[in-house]
Design an enzyme around this catalytic site. Structure first.
Site, short mmCIF file in Angstrom:
data_model
loop_
_atom_site.label_atom_id
_atom_site.label_comp_id
_atom_site.label_asym_id
_atom_site.label_seq_id
_atom_site.Cartn_x
_atom_site.Cartn_y
_atom_site.Cartn_z
N HIS A 40 16.13 -10.13 4.86
CA HIS A 40 16.80 -10.37 3.57
C HIS A 40 16.47 -9.52 2.46
O HIS A 40 15.58 -9.58 1.68
CB HIS A 40 16.23 -11.79 3.04
N GLU A 87 20.62 -11.47 5.79
CA GLU A 87 20.74 -12.73 4.74
C GLU A 87 20.95 -12.04 3.27
O GLU A 87 20.37 -11.11 2.94
CB GLU A 87 19.77 -13.54 4.81
N THR A 141 12.18 -17.07 -3.49
CA THR A 141 12.75 -17.09 -2.01
C THR A 141 13.68 -18.40 -1.99
O THR A 141 14.13 -19.04 -3.09
CB THR A 141 11.51 -18.17 -1.06
N ARG A 187 16.67 -7.68 -0.86
CA ARG A 187 16.84 -8.15 -2.27
C ARG A 187 17.16 -6.88 -3.09
O ARG A 187 16.48 -5.79 -2.68
CB ARG A 187 15.63 -8.96 -2.74
N GLY A 211 10.31 -16.81 9.57
CA GLY A 211 9.56 -15.47 9.22
C GLY A 211 8.11 -15.95 8.79
O GLY A 211 7.13 -15.49 9.40
N HIS A 212 7.96 -16.52 7.64
CA HIS A 212 6.65 -16.54 6.96
C HIS A 212 5.72 -17.31 7.93
O HIS A 212 4.33 -16.81 7.99
CB HIS A 212 6.66 -17.47 5.39
N ARG A 241 0.81 -1.20 0.01
CA ARG A 241 -0.12 -0.10 0.12
C ARG A 241 0.82 1.49 0.07
O ARG A 241 0.17 2.32 -0.28
CB ARG A 241 -1.03 0.02 1.21
N HIS A 289 10.53 -6.31 -0.63
CA HIS A 289 9.93 -6.45 0.81
C HIS A 289 11.00 -5.25 1.63
O HIS A 289 10.89 -4.26 1.63
CB HIS A 289 9.78 -7.74 1.50
N HIS A 294 13.82 -22.13 6.94
CA HIS A 294 13.09 -22.33 5.84
C HIS A 294 11.81 -23.38 6.02
O HIS A 294 12.32 -24.56 6.18
CB HIS A 294 13.84 -23.06 4.70
N ASP A 295 10.75 -22.74 6.02
CA ASP A 295 9.43 -23.62 6.26
C ASP A 295 9.42 -24.25 7.56
O ASP A 295 8.44 -25.08 7.79
CB ASP A 295 9.53 -24.66 5.14
#
Length: 238
Positions: free
Chosen positions: A43, A70, A100, A45, A213-214, A18, A50, A190-191
């Site tokens: 992280h 990262e 990712t 990029r 994170g996610h 937004r 993000h 990761h996951d």
């Protein structure tokens, strides 16, 4: 106890959808620490989809626990690490365009490059960690790079876990034991989520840190951020 580092990339993703500054990434990091996180991970990029470069600078001024950055170690990343001097730099092999991180380093093939990069980062007083899979050769060459830690890429564990937890964790236990024999400290990420984290920790109790994170940010939609962080810390208790 294994430290929980909260990856706040998804907070920045929501903000960027937004524009403006809601949610406030810096305030979320401060609150994560207040709620019990032992570190903050980002992280950034190159496309800044993000976390942005400005976020990294702003966060470096307020994070009082461990700040973990990262990224793929290109010139931009290295300049950021030299300038910010976070507690830890985690090196991932994925190029900038991927969605990712989805694989670990081939440490044998990239040995000389990693040795040079890690030597430079450590000269700045920054702890290093490199993303690796469970291939024992990659772990054995990881120690040759000079890294302080490895971060086990746990995507394959999370994928197999619902069907066969023991099969899912077995290669990670073998890899972790080999890394510890070589004198490497262990991170993982990761996951990892509420369903699979405790089982992983129980089988690899020597974990120094997990970066999540996610799943954690998604859980916080239902639980609230404070309760989600406390829940993940509970799952990491010995």
């Amino acid at each position: 106890m294994t430290k929980l580092s909260v990856n706040i990339n998804k907070i920045a993703t929501i903000r960027n959808a937004r524009g403006g500054n809601t949610p406030n990434v810096v305030q979320v990091a401060i609150d994560c620490e207040r709620f019990g996180a032992a570190g903050i991970t980002v992280h950034p990029r190159p496309d800044e989809r993000h976390i942005t470069g400005k976020d990294v600078v702003d966060l470096s001024k307020v994070v009082t626990t461990e700040f973990n950055i990262e990224g793929y170690p290109d010139q931009r990343f290295m300049e950021m690490i030299e300038s910010i001097r976070p507690a830890q730099a985690t090196l991932v092999p994925d190029p900038p365009h991927v969605l990712t991180s989805n694989a670990g380093w081939d440490t044998k093939e990239h040995l000389e490059v990693l040795q040079d990069i890690i030597r430079r980062i450590k000269s700045w007083g920054v702890r290093t960690s490199i993303f690796v899979d469970t291939d024992l050769q990659n772990i054995e060459y990881a120690i040759k790079t000079g890294t302080d830690r490895i971060e086990l890429y746990t995507g394959p564990y999370a994928e197999v876990f619902p069907e066969n937890p023991e099969q899912a964790v077995e290669p990670f236990v073998i890899a972790a034991n080999r890394a510890l024999e070589l004198g490497l400290e262990l991170n993982a990420g990761h996951d990892l989520n509420q369903e699979n984290l405790r089982f992983f920790k129980q089988h690899i109790p020597q974990l120094a840190e997990v970066s999540i994170g996610h799943a954690l940010i998604s859980d916080s939609i239902y639980l609230g951020l404070e309760n989600a962080i406390q829940r993940y810390n509970y799952l990491l208790r010995d």
